[in-house]
Design a protein around this motif. Structure first.
Motif, PDB file in Angstrom:
ATOM      1  N   ILE A 112       0.865  -1.181   0.000  1.00  0.00           N
ATOM      2  CA  ILE A 112       0.000   0.000   0.000  1.00  0.00           C
ATOM      3  C   ILE A 112       0.900   1.230   0.000  1.00  0.00           C
ATOM      4  CG2 ILE A 112      -1.920   1.165   1.121  1.00  0.00           C
ATOM      5  CD1 ILE A 112      -2.535  -1.741   0.232  1.00  0.00           C
ATOM      6  N   VAL A 113       0.964   1.928  -1.135  1.00  0.00           N
ATOM      7  CA  VAL A 113       1.884   3.045  -1.311  1.00  0.00           C
ATOM      8  C   VAL A 113       1.170   4.359  -1.014  1.00  0.00           C
ATOM      9  CG1 VAL A 113       3.440   4.231  -2.899  1.00  0.00           C
ATOM     10  CG2 VAL A 113       3.141   1.740  -3.067  1.00  0.00           C
ATOM     11  N   ILE A 114       1.778   5.177  -0.157  1.00  0.00           N
ATOM     12  CA  ILE A 114       1.245   6.496   0.186  1.00  0.00           C
ATOM     13  C   ILE A 114       2.137   7.536  -0.476  1.00  0.00           C
ATOM     14  CG2 ILE A 114       0.508   8.022   2.055  1.00  0.00           C
ATOM     15  CD1 ILE A 114      -0.807   5.225   2.078  1.00  0.00           C
ATOM     16  N   ASP A 115       1.640   8.199  -1.495  1.00  0.00           N
ATOM     17  CA  ASP A 115       2.424   9.126  -2.306  1.00  0.00           C
ATOM     18  C   ASP A 115       1.738  10.506  -2.338  1.00  0.00           C
ATOM     19  OD1 ASP A 115       4.202  10.258  -4.059  1.00  0.00           O
ATOM     20  OD2 ASP A 115       3.712   8.956  -5.764  1.00  0.00           O
ATOM     21  N   THR A 116       2.115  11.381  -1.435  1.00  0.00           N
ATOM     22  CA  THR A 116       3.204  11.321  -0.474  1.00  0.00           C
ATOM     23  C   THR A 116       2.632  11.364   0.948  1.00  0.00           C
ATOM     24  OG1 THR A 116       3.387  13.738  -0.405  1.00  0.00           O
ATOM     25  CG2 THR A 116       4.775  12.595  -2.014  1.00  0.00           C
ATOM     26  N   ILE A 117       3.472  11.002   1.926  1.00  0.00           N
ATOM     27  CA  ILE A 117       3.054  11.104   3.320  1.00  0.00           C
ATOM     28  C   ILE A 117       2.860  12.564   3.699  1.00  0.00           C
ATOM     29  CG2 ILE A 117       5.432  11.100   4.215  1.00  0.00           C
ATOM     30  CD1 ILE A 117       4.365   9.491   6.620  1.00  0.00           C
ATOM     31  N   ASP A 118       3.569  13.470   3.024  1.00  0.00           N
ATOM     32  CA  ASP A 118       3.404  14.904   3.265  1.00  0.00           C
ATOM     33  C   ASP A 118       1.948  15.322   3.050  1.00  0.00           C
ATOM     34  OD1 ASP A 118       5.939  14.044   2.141  1.00  0.00           O
ATOM     35  OD2 ASP A 118       6.599  16.124   2.219  1.00  0.00           O
ATOM     36  N   LYS A 119       1.438  14.978   1.863  1.00  0.00           N
ATOM     37  CA  LYS A 119       0.074  15.355   1.495  1.00  0.00           C
ATOM     38  C   LYS A 119      -0.944  14.605   2.350  1.00  0.00           C
ATOM     39  CE  LYS A 119       0.830  17.954  -2.287  1.00  0.00           C
ATOM     40  NZ  LYS A 119       0.289  19.316  -2.513  1.00  0.00           N
ATOM     41  N   ALA A 120      -0.654  13.344   2.640  1.00  0.00           N
ATOM     42  CA  ALA A 120      -1.580  12.550   3.450  1.00  0.00           C
ATOM     43  C   ALA A 120      -1.767  13.184   4.820  1.00  0.00           C
ATOM     44  CB  ALA A 120      -1.066  11.113   3.587  1.00  0.00           C
ATOM     45  N   TYR A 121      -0.674  13.583   5.449  1.00  0.00           N
ATOM     46  CA  TYR A 121      -0.776  14.202   6.770  1.00  0.00           C
ATOM     47  C   TYR A 121      -1.537  15.525   6.697  1.00  0.00           C
ATOM     48  CZ  TYR A 121       0.365  15.850  11.428  1.00  0.00           C
ATOM     49  OH  TYR A 121       0.257  16.316  12.716  1.00  0.00           O
ATOM     50  N   SER A 122      -1.280  16.305   5.661  1.00  0.00           N
ATOM     51  CA  SER A 122      -1.968  17.589   5.495  1.00  0.00           C
ATOM     52  C   SER A 122      -3.473  17.388   5.371  1.00  0.00           C
ATOM     53  CB  SER A 122      -1.420  18.316   4.266  1.00  0.00           C
ATOM     54  OG  SER A 122      -2.098  19.541   4.057  1.00  0.00           O
ATOM     55  N   HIS A 123      -3.886  16.391   4.585  1.00  0.00           N
ATOM     56  CA  HIS A 123      -5.316  16.110   4.426  1.00  0.00           C
ATOM     57  C   HIS A 123      -5.915  15.578   5.726  1.00  0.00           C
ATOM     58  CE1 HIS A 123      -5.936  17.072   0.248  1.00  0.00           C
ATOM     59  NE2 HIS A 123      -4.875  16.359  -0.113  1.00  0.00           N
ATOM     60  N   GLN A 186      21.209  19.204  20.782  1.00  0.00           N
ATOM     61  CA  GLN A 186      21.944  19.948  19.779  1.00  0.00           C
ATOM     62  C   GLN A 186      21.214  19.862  18.444  1.00  0.00           C
ATOM     63  OE1 GLN A 186      25.857  18.142  19.874  1.00  0.00           O
ATOM     64  NE2 GLN A 186      26.630  19.690  21.288  1.00  0.00           N
ATOM     65  N   THR A 187      21.459  20.820  17.573  1.00  0.00           N
ATOM     66  CA  THR A 187      20.803  20.826  16.266  1.00  0.00           C
ATOM     67  C   THR A 187      21.821  20.543  15.164  1.00  0.00           C
ATOM     68  OG1 THR A 187      21.084  23.234  16.078  1.00  0.00           O
ATOM     69  CG2 THR A 187      19.007  22.426  17.004  1.00  0.00           C
ATOM     70  N   LEU A 188      21.367  19.787  14.169  1.00  0.00           N
ATOM     71  CA  LEU A 188      22.178  19.480  13.006  1.00  0.00           C
ATOM     72  C   LEU A 188      21.346  19.721  11.761  1.00  0.00           C
ATOM     73  CD1 LEU A 188      23.805  16.061  14.004  1.00  0.00           C
ATOM     74  CD2 LEU A 188      24.958  18.277  13.928  1.00  0.00           C
ATOM     75  N   GLU A 189      22.004  20.117  10.677  1.00  0.00           N
ATOM     76  CA  GLU A 189      21.298  20.223   9.397  1.00  0.00           C
ATOM     77  C   GLU A 189      21.452  18.898   8.670  1.00  0.00           C
ATOM     78  OE1 GLU A 189      22.366  22.596   5.611  1.00  0.00           O
ATOM     79  OE2 GLU A 189      20.939  23.882   6.684  1.00  0.00           O
ATOM     80  N   LYS A 190      20.326  18.296   8.327  1.00  0.00           N
ATOM     81  CA  LYS A 190      20.346  16.995   7.662  1.00  0.00           C
ATOM     82  C   LYS A 190      19.456  17.014   6.419  1.00  0.00           C
ATOM     83  CE  LYS A 190      21.570  13.754  11.312  1.00  0.00           C
ATOM     84  NZ  LYS A 190      21.361  12.365  11.747  1.00  0.00           N
ATOM     85  N   TYR A 191      19.761  16.093   5.506  1.00  0.00           N
ATOM     86  CA  TYR A 191      18.940  15.874   4.317  1.00  0.00           C
ATOM     87  C   TYR A 191      17.819  14.932   4.745  1.00  0.00           C
ATOM     88  CZ  TYR A 191      18.230  15.447  -0.767  1.00  0.00           C
ATOM     89  OH  TYR A 191      17.740  15.506  -2.053  1.00  0.00           O
ATOM     90  N   CYS A 192      16.584  15.406   4.690  1.00  0.00           N
ATOM     91  CA  CYS A 192      15.457  14.721   5.319  1.00  0.00           C
ATOM     92  C   CYS A 192      14.245  14.682   4.398  1.00  0.00           C
ATOM     93  CB  CYS A 192      15.029  15.464   6.589  1.00  0.00           C
ATOM     94  SG  CYS A 192      16.247  15.481   7.891  1.00  0.00           S
ATOM     95  N   PRO A 193      13.233  13.890   4.764  1.00  0.00           N
ATOM     96  CA  PRO A 193      11.940  13.989   4.085  1.00  0.00           C
ATOM     97  C   PRO A 193      11.346  15.384   4.279  1.00  0.00           C
ATOM     98  CG  PRO A 193      12.055  11.981   5.406  1.00  0.00           C
ATOM     99  CD  PRO A 193      13.246  12.811   5.776  1.00  0.00           C
ATOM    100  N   THR A 194      10.540  15.807   3.325  1.00  0.00           N
ATOM    101  CA  THR A 194       9.923  17.132   3.407  1.00  0.00           C
ATOM    102  C   THR A 194       8.686  17.152   4.293  1.00  0.00           C
ATOM    103  OG1 THR A 194       8.745  16.616   1.351  1.00  0.00           O
ATOM    104  CG2 THR A 194      10.751  17.951   1.168  1.00  0.00           C
ATOM    105  N   CYS A 195       8.246  16.009   4.778  1.00  0.00           N
ATOM    106  CA  CYS A 195       7.035  15.965   5.594  1.00  0.00           C
ATOM    107  C   CYS A 195       7.252  16.686   6.928  1.00  0.00           C
ATOM    108  CB  CYS A 195       6.579  14.528   5.842  1.00  0.00           C
ATOM    109  SG  CYS A 195       7.808  13.461   6.619  1.00  0.00           S
ATOM    110  N   VAL A 196       6.158  17.101   7.552  1.00  0.00           N
ATOM    111  CA  VAL A 196       6.230  17.837   8.808  1.00  0.00           C
ATOM    112  C   VAL A 196       6.766  16.939   9.919  1.00  0.00           C
ATOM    113  CG1 VAL A 196       4.356  19.405   8.150  1.00  0.00           C
ATOM    114  CG2 VAL A 196       3.833  17.290   9.396  1.00  0.00           C
ATOM    115  N   ASP A 197       7.153  17.563  11.026  1.00  0.00           N
ATOM    116  CA  ASP A 197       7.801  16.827  12.109  1.00  0.00           C
ATOM    117  C   ASP A 197       6.951  15.674  12.639  1.00  0.00           C
ATOM    118  OD1 ASP A 197       9.956  18.492  11.879  1.00  0.00           O
ATOM    119  OD2 ASP A 197       9.497  19.697  13.655  1.00  0.00           O
ATOM    120  N   LYS A 198       5.639  15.876  12.776  1.00  0.00           N
ATOM    121  CA  LYS A 198       4.767  14.825  13.312  1.00  0.00           C
ATOM    122  C   LYS A 198       4.742  13.606  12.394  1.00  0.00           C
ATOM    123  CE  LYS A 198       3.247  16.350  17.259  1.00  0.00           C
ATOM    124  NZ  LYS A 198       3.559  15.619  18.520  1.00  0.00           N
TER     125      LYS A 198
END
Length: 298
Positions: A112-123, A186-198
């Motif tokens: 079951i593919v969720i494309d994208t989790i970003d949009k799914a969480y927003s909805h 501490q904070t680091l800059e990382k390459y991450c998914p664009t989805c929100v923190d939650k």
């Protein structure tokens, strides 16, 4: 199998009195052997993130018996099972819940593919806000109650995929993001998914694998299966994605030039059949494309 009978009475800690349970007792069975992890990569919940156009959806479509829940508008370029179909209204949380309920009982579909989790969480957030009579959880001013309802709704719906014996595959785009390390603050800059923190927190706790799908300096498509100082990734199944020659954990590996080859290499990486070496340079068109992406800032 050992059986434990649940008593209808128990001593309440710190009080000394007894509290009546319901008259009907229940019986639970304790396990008699350890759970054995699956040896099939396709059984594990997987998140894949990477820049736009690298081929995340194409790769996800190669997972066993996949169906794409397409939250991104206008993505109809692949010969796949997908909802919504062309001409149907775009997905929102209501329609996704309805589609998902059918997918979980349909034997034709396993991944079951969720494309994208970003949009799914927003909805999901819009859905819960609407139910609570506000436009956004911030507007509720209810000491986090609406935000907690969003987290609960999103988690329960996503959890239902694994509970039904299906395999979730979550997709996200990628960006550089400031991350706070939980142990040191501490904070680091990382390459991450664009989805929100939650949504990232959900992936962190529930995804068996989080893969960064990107390019190396030569323009080869690669997978980074483990996190490091600059990339957020996760390999949650022990003794997988180990170098076939050295036995050391793979930090990255070439994924191939087609979606089918990419999925085969994921399975081979899971089975510890790959090395971290890039056998050949990327095709010239891929190198040119990568240079264009860097130049344009896509």
């Amino acid at each position: 199998m050992a059986l434990v009978k649940k008593s209808p009475r128990f001593i309440k800690p710190g009080v000394g009195g007894t509290v009546q349970r319901p008259a009907k007792s229940e019986t639970y069975a304790l396990p008699t052997k350890r759970i054995q992890p699956s040896t099939d990569f396709g059984d594990y919940g997987t998140a894949i993130f990477g820049e736009k156009g690298i081929g995340k959806t194409s790769l996800a479509a190669e997972f066993p018996n996949a169906i794409i829940n397409q939250f991104e508008v206008g993505r109809n370029h692949l010969a796949v099972f997908q909802v919504p179909e062309r001409g149907q209204p775009k997905l929102n949380w209501d329609s996704f819940r309805s589609y998902l309920e059918q997918q979980l009982t349909d034997d034709r579909f396993q991944s079951i593919v969720i494309d994208t989790i970003d949009k799914a969480y927003s909805h999901c957030m819009d859905y819960v806000s609407r139910k609570n009579g506000v436009e956004h959880p911030h507007d509720a001013k209810d000491f986090g109650k609406t935000w907690n309802a969003v987290t609960k709704e999103f988690g329960e719906v996503m959890d239902s995929i694994k509970q039904a014996g299906k395999t979730p595959v979550w997709l996200s785009h990628a960006k550089h993001k400031t991350i706070e390390m939980s142990h040191s603050r501490q904070t680091l800059e990382k390459y991450c998914p664009t989805c929100v923190d939650k949504a990232m927190e959900y992936l962190q706790s529930c995804a068996d694998f989080v893969f960064c799908y990107t390019y190396d300096e030569a323009g080869n498509r690669i997978i980074i299966p483990r996190g490091n100082e600059t990339v957020w990734a996760s390999c949650g199944v022990p003794d997988t994605f180990m170098d076939a020659k050295t036995g050391e954990p793979l930090s990255q590996f070439a994924i191939g030039s087609t979606a089918a080859e990419a999925y085969r290499n994921l399975c081979d990486g899971f089975a510890n059949k790959l090395t971290g070496e890039v056998v050949s340079p990327a095709p010239e068109k891929e190198v040119k494309r990568r240079k264009f992406i860097k130049k344009s800032g896509e």
